[in-house]
Structure formats: C-alpha cells, structure tokens
Design a protein around this motif. Structure first.
Motif, mmCIF file in Angstrom:
data_model
loop_
_atom_site.group_PDB
_atom_site.id
_atom_site.type_symbol
_atom_site.label_atom_id
_atom_site.label_comp_id
_atom_site.label_asym_id
_atom_site.label_seq_id
_atom_site.Cartn_x
_atom_site.Cartn_y
_atom_site.Cartn_z
ATOM 1 N N ILE A 1 11.995 0.189 -4.613
ATOM 2 C CA ILE A 1 12.877 -0.131 -3.496
ATOM 3 C C ILE A 1 12.100 -0.986 -2.497
ATOM 4 O O ILE A 1 10.875 -1.100 -2.605
ATOM 5 C CB ILE A 1 13.445 1.156 -2.858
ATOM 6 N N PRO A 2 12.780 -1.585 -1.524
ATOM 7 C CA PRO A 2 12.077 -2.437 -0.555
ATOM 8 C C PRO A 2 11.291 -1.607 0.465
ATOM 9 O O PRO A 2 11.592 -1.560 1.649
ATOM 10 C CB PRO A 2 13.194 -3.254 0.094
ATOM 11 N N GLU A 3 10.278 -0.949 -0.055
ATOM 12 C CA GLU A 3 9.406 -0.092 0.738
ATOM 13 C C GLU A 3 8.203 -0.913 1.173
ATOM 14 O O GLU A 3 7.556 -1.555 0.352
ATOM 15 C CB GLU A 3 8.973 1.073 -0.154
ATOM 16 N N ALA A 4 7.917 -0.892 2.467
ATOM 17 C CA ALA A 4 6.774 -1.623 3.007
ATOM 18 C C ALA A 4 5.943 -0.637 3.818
ATOM 19 O O ALA A 4 6.354 -0.239 4.913
ATOM 20 C CB ALA A 4 7.244 -2.789 3.873
ATOM 21 N N ASP B 1 0.881 -1.161 0.000
ATOM 22 C CA ASP B 1 0.000 0.000 0.000
ATOM 23 C C ASP B 1 0.917 1.208 0.000
ATOM 24 O O ASP B 1 1.345 1.671 1.054
ATOM 25 C CB ASP B 1 -0.910 -0.014 1.227
ATOM 26 N N ILE B 2 1.247 1.661 -1.191
ATOM 27 C CA ILE B 2 2.252 2.707 -1.351
ATOM 28 C C ILE B 2 1.574 3.965 -1.869
ATOM 29 O O ILE B 2 0.837 3.916 -2.852
ATOM 30 C CB ILE B 2 3.339 2.272 -2.360
ATOM 31 N N PRO C 1 5.455 6.363 -11.100
ATOM 32 C CA PRO C 1 5.837 5.005 -10.724
ATOM 33 C C PRO C 1 5.583 4.000 -11.852
ATOM 34 O O PRO C 1 6.258 2.976 -11.925
ATOM 35 C CB PRO C 1 4.969 4.698 -9.508
ATOM 36 N N ALA C 2 4.624 4.295 -12.731
ATOM 37 C CA ALA C 2 4.318 3.417 -13.862
ATOM 38 C C ALA C 2 3.828 4.267 -15.021
ATOM 39 O O ALA C 2 3.077 5.222 -14.824
ATOM 40 C CB ALA C 2 3.257 2.388 -13.478
ATOM 41 N N ASN D 1 6.281 -4.609 -5.015
ATOM 42 C CA ASN D 1 5.917 -3.224 -5.309
ATOM 43 C C ASN D 1 5.714 -3.009 -6.801
ATOM 44 O O ASN D 1 4.862 -2.216 -7.212
ATOM 45 C CB ASN D 1 6.959 -2.279 -4.720
ATOM 46 N N ILE D 2 6.466 -3.726 -7.631
ATOM 47 C CA ILE D 2 6.220 -3.693 -9.078
ATOM 48 C C ILE D 2 4.805 -4.176 -9.364
ATOM 49 O O ILE D 2 4.058 -3.550 -10.131
ATOM 50 C CB ILE D 2 7.272 -4.540 -9.830
ATOM 51 N N LEU D 3 4.405 -5.287 -8.739
ATOM 52 C CA LEU D 3 3.054 -5.812 -8.950
ATOM 53 C C LEU D 3 1.989 -4.839 -8.458
ATOM 54 O O LEU D 3 0.925 -4.716 -9.063
ATOM 55 C CB LEU D 3 2.901 -7.169 -8.261
ATOM 56 N N PHE D 4 2.272 -4.141 -7.375
ATOM 57 C CA PHE D 4 1.331 -3.139 -6.862
ATOM 58 C C PHE D 4 1.076 -2.059 -7.907
ATOM 59 O O PHE D 4 -0.067 -1.752 -8.235
ATOM 60 C CB PHE D 4 1.883 -2.514 -5.569
ATOM 61 N N TRP D 5 2.154 -1.473 -8.441
ATOM 62 C CA TRP D 5 1.977 -0.391 -9.426
ATOM 63 C C TRP D 5 1.390 -0.920 -10.724
ATOM 64 O O TRP D 5 0.587 -0.242 -11.367
ATOM 65 C CB TRP D 5 3.307 0.333 -9.663
#
Length: 156
Positions: free
Chosen positions: A43-46, A19-20, A29-30, A75-79
C-alpha cells in the motif's frame, strides 16, 4: 543498465527510499521460492504514515492515484531489496504486477493509475522492470488506501 546505482536512480525520482517495519501479520511481505520472489500487496505506506487514503474519483485525483501506485512500487523494491540482501542487480525480470484500484463506480482509468507503478519499476530497473500487468477496480482496499500493488519477480 547497471543496477549498482539503483538507489541513486530511486532518489532522483523524488521519492524517499522506504523504511518499513514488518507488521505483525499472519503472512510475509516477501517470500522467495527458488528463483522467484513473491511480494505481498503493498500500500502507499511512507514510513509510519499512509501517504494517500480515499477512493479514486472521489477524494483522490488521478494524479494522486498514480503517485500512490509509485509509492506501492517503491515498497515492492524495498522488500525485494531486503530479500536479496540489498543487491537488486540479482533481479532477472519483474514478471508480473497486479494493481488494485479503490475507485468510485464508473471510474475506468485503472490502466493510467497502474502506470504509476509500472513507470517507477522501469525507471529504477530498466528493461528488467518491464512486466506483464493487470490493473483492476475494487470496491475497497485495506485502510481505505486508493491503490495496492503486488509482484512476482524472477531473481538469481
């Protein structure tokens, strides 16, 4: 492999669906151009936290770096999901990812770090997650993270 349960498969990995909030950067981001989605380096953002910081081979172990790469892929899958209105069944193929590894001089296991991202994409997307890849060493990365991953993905 049906993608209707990609969130279920994602949750089974032990990671939490990202949830970014979009940052106020001078880039997106995309970006989708036709049937190709370009995902900026993740990046490894959580949530609001950076899950890992430091250099691989110094303060970050190989296993931690692989986990950091998996978070980057999540995070790639999120965006990607946001770009596709939540419908990852529209993924045709992950074409290429690049894995950037912030490592100490003499470190050479970049491919193993990259496997963290590759394995997550395959686990969630099946054969549609199979991709070309480069894994390269860097002298540093933003916020001193150990790994950053970007992607090029074909969609319909």
């Amino acid at each position: 492999m049906a993608l209707t349960s990609f969130r279920d498969r994602f949750e089974q990995t032990g990671l939490t669906w990202p949830d970014i909030a979009p940052a106020n950067f001078p880039f997106a981001p995309a970006v989708r151009i036709g049937n190709i989605v370009y995902i900026s380096g993740q990046i490894p953002e959580a949530g609001d936290d950076i899950a890992y910081a430091g250099k691989v081979g110094e303060t970050i172990s190989l296993d931690e770096a692989k986990q950091a790469a998996a978070i980057c892929a999540a995070n790639i899958l999120f965006w990607l999901s946001r770009e596709l209105d939540g419908d990852l069944s529209r993924v045709v193929q992950v074409a290429k990812i690049t894995v950037y590894v912030n490592a100490v001089a003499g470190f050479s296991d970049y491919s193993t770090v990259g496997n963290g991202a590759s394995e997550l994409l395959l686990e969630i997307l099946g054969d549609k997650g199979r991709h070309a890849r480069a894994a390269v060493g860097m002298a540093g990365l933003p916020l001193n993270v150990p790994v950053e991953v970007d992607a090029i993905i074909h969609v319909r």
